[in-house]
Design a protein around this motif. Structure first.
Motif, mmCIF file in Angstrom:
data_model
loop_
_atom_site.group_PDB
_atom_site.id
_atom_site.type_symbol
_atom_site.label_atom_id
_atom_site.label_comp_id
_atom_site.label_asym_id
_atom_site.label_seq_id
_atom_site.Cartn_x
_atom_site.Cartn_y
_atom_site.Cartn_z
ATOM 1 N N MET A 1 0.680 -1.290 -0.065
ATOM 2 C CA MET A 1 0.012 0.019 0.032
ATOM 3 C C MET A 1 0.913 1.162 -0.014
ATOM 4 O O MET A 1 1.649 1.472 0.945
ATOM 5 N N ASN A 2 0.679 2.093 -1.109
ATOM 6 C CA ASN A 2 1.436 3.478 -0.826
ATOM 7 C C ASN A 2 0.731 4.478 -0.626
ATOM 8 O O ASN A 2 0.143 5.236 -1.634
ATOM 9 N N VAL A 3 0.513 4.797 0.494
ATOM 10 C CA VAL A 3 -0.228 5.911 1.007
ATOM 11 C C VAL A 3 0.721 7.125 1.199
ATOM 12 O O VAL A 3 1.679 6.907 1.801
ATOM 13 N N ILE A 4 0.470 8.145 0.809
ATOM 14 C CA ILE A 4 1.286 9.328 0.985
ATOM 15 C C ILE A 4 0.682 10.007 2.297
ATOM 16 O O ILE A 4 -0.440 10.411 2.359
ATOM 17 N N ILE A 5 1.853 10.134 3.187
ATOM 18 C CA ILE A 5 1.529 10.947 4.468
ATOM 19 C C ILE A 5 1.921 12.251 4.342
ATOM 20 O O ILE A 5 3.000 12.633 3.965
ATOM 21 N N ASP A 6 0.868 13.148 4.692
ATOM 22 C CA ASP A 6 1.299 14.658 4.678
ATOM 23 C C ASP A 6 2.351 14.974 5.707
ATOM 24 O O ASP A 6 2.556 14.445 6.806
ATOM 25 N N GLN A 7 3.063 16.160 5.310
ATOM 26 C CA GLN A 7 3.992 16.448 6.304
ATOM 27 C C GLN A 7 3.557 16.849 7.608
ATOM 28 O O GLN A 7 4.205 16.533 8.786
ATOM 29 N N ARG A 8 2.937 17.335 7.899
ATOM 30 C CA ARG A 8 2.094 18.034 9.141
ATOM 31 C C ARG A 8 1.788 16.591 9.900
ATOM 32 O O ARG A 8 2.133 16.635 11.280
ATOM 33 N N THR A 9 1.229 15.542 9.318
ATOM 34 C CA THR A 9 0.796 14.315 10.206
ATOM 35 C C THR A 9 2.353 13.590 10.414
ATOM 36 O O THR A 9 2.269 13.310 11.776
ATOM 37 N N GLY A 10 3.232 13.566 9.612
ATOM 38 C CA GLY A 10 4.505 13.075 9.995
ATOM 39 C C GLY A 10 5.162 13.530 11.084
ATOM 40 O O GLY A 10 5.618 12.998 12.085
ATOM 41 N N TYR A 11 5.145 14.857 11.056
ATOM 42 C CA TYR A 11 5.655 15.630 12.240
ATOM 43 C C TYR A 11 5.119 15.528 13.248
ATOM 44 O O TYR A 11 5.745 15.578 14.574
ATOM 45 N N TRP A 12 3.907 15.658 13.351
ATOM 46 C CA TRP A 12 3.227 15.336 14.522
ATOM 47 C C TRP A 12 3.348 13.926 15.204
ATOM 48 O O TRP A 12 3.471 13.936 16.536
ATOM 49 N N TRP A 13 3.617 12.967 14.341
ATOM 50 C CA TRP A 13 3.721 11.574 14.764
ATOM 51 C C TRP A 13 4.936 11.467 15.465
ATOM 52 O O TRP A 13 5.096 10.989 16.727
ATOM 53 N N ALA A 14 5.898 12.090 14.907
ATOM 54 C CA ALA A 14 7.529 12.225 15.580
ATOM 55 C C ALA A 14 7.225 13.072 16.745
ATOM 56 O O ALA A 14 7.728 12.512 18.004
ATOM 57 N N ALA A 15 6.654 14.152 16.949
ATOM 58 C CA ALA A 15 6.723 14.951 18.247
ATOM 59 C C ALA A 15 5.917 14.119 19.202
ATOM 60 O O ALA A 15 6.225 14.027 20.140
ATOM 61 N N GLN A 16 4.476 13.374 18.840
ATOM 62 C CA GLN A 16 3.908 12.695 19.927
ATOM 63 C C GLN A 16 4.855 11.636 20.498
ATOM 64 O O GLN A 16 4.583 11.400 21.564
ATOM 65 N N LEU A 17 5.462 10.911 19.499
ATOM 66 C CA LEU A 17 5.903 9.735 19.854
ATOM 67 C C LEU A 17 7.370 9.968 21.007
ATOM 68 O O LEU A 17 7.371 9.596 22.001
ATOM 69 N N GLU A 18 7.937 11.018 20.748
ATOM 70 C CA GLU A 18 8.909 11.685 21.837
ATOM 71 C C GLU A 18 8.184 12.129 23.024
ATOM 72 O O GLU A 18 8.951 11.796 23.926
ATOM 73 N N LEU A 19 7.165 12.379 22.978
ATOM 74 C CA LEU A 19 6.351 13.012 24.327
ATOM 75 C C LEU A 19 6.321 11.729 24.956
ATOM 76 O O LEU A 19 6.250 11.504 26.172
ATOM 77 N N GLU A 20 5.702 10.752 24.395
ATOM 78 C CA GLU A 20 5.234 9.335 25.079
ATOM 79 C C GLU A 20 6.569 8.726 25.621
ATOM 80 O O GLU A 20 6.419 8.109 26.587
ATOM 81 N N VAL A 21 7.650 8.596 24.936
ATOM 82 C CA VAL A 21 8.942 7.929 25.481
ATOM 83 C C VAL A 21 9.707 8.992 26.330
ATOM 84 O O VAL A 21 10.737 8.492 26.577
ATOM 85 N N GLY A 22 9.518 9.942 26.415
ATOM 86 C CA GLY A 22 10.534 11.065 26.934
ATOM 87 C C GLY A 22 11.747 11.408 26.331
ATOM 88 O O GLY A 22 11.651 11.216 25.138
ATOM 89 N N TYR A 23 12.712 11.470 26.934
ATOM 90 C CA TYR A 23 14.082 11.798 26.323
ATOM 91 C C TYR A 23 14.937 10.711 25.951
ATOM 92 O O TYR A 23 15.928 10.473 25.368
ATOM 93 N N TRP A 24 14.222 9.260 26.178
ATOM 94 C CA TRP A 24 15.155 8.141 25.700
ATOM 95 C C TRP A 24 15.130 7.954 23.867
ATOM 96 O O TRP A 24 15.866 6.829 23.706
ATOM 97 N N TRP A 25 14.349 8.580 23.353
ATOM 98 C CA TRP A 25 14.349 8.622 21.889
ATOM 99 C C TRP A 25 14.349 9.968 21.331
ATOM 100 O O TRP A 25 13.637 10.613 21.846
#
Length: 98
Positions: A1-25
């Motif tokens: 499946m080739n779904v194009i992910i918009d930049q805003r969603t991708g950056y939000w995912w990255a920021a939200q994941l960092e919040l979830e794991v603290g400074y470990w990642w």
């Protein structure tokens, strides 16, 4: 499946994941290659460790496994121990994944 992910969603995912794991990642969204890269900040060999995934759902199990090994290494070395990551992807990211 080739779904194009918009930049805003991708950056939000990255920021939200960092919040979830603290400074470990450190998590980056790479828009040209359409994936997330997570760099582990805990105790590891020289050179570090990272994972790549197209979505948080792809990345989360890899991060959990690495963090579990990082906990083991930290305990042996009497270093700061990262927290246990939940088995399930955090709710905010799960809902965003759809």
């Amino acid at each position: 499946m080739n779904v194009i992910i918009d930049q805003r969603t991708g950056y939000w995912w990255a920021a939200q994941l960092e919040l979830e794991v603290g400074y470990w990642w450190r998590i980056l969204w790479e828009p040209t290659s359409q994936h997330l890269t997570a760099y582990y900040r805990g105790r590891w060999e020289v050179g570090g460790f990272y994972h790549k995934g197209h979505t948080p759902k792809d990345l989360w199990p890899l991060m959990r496994e690495t963090q579990h090994e990082g906990r083991r290494r930290a305990l042996v070395a009497n270093a700061p121990v990262p927290p246990v990551l939940e088995e399930r992807l955090p709710d905010a990211l799960w809902r965003a994944e759809g």
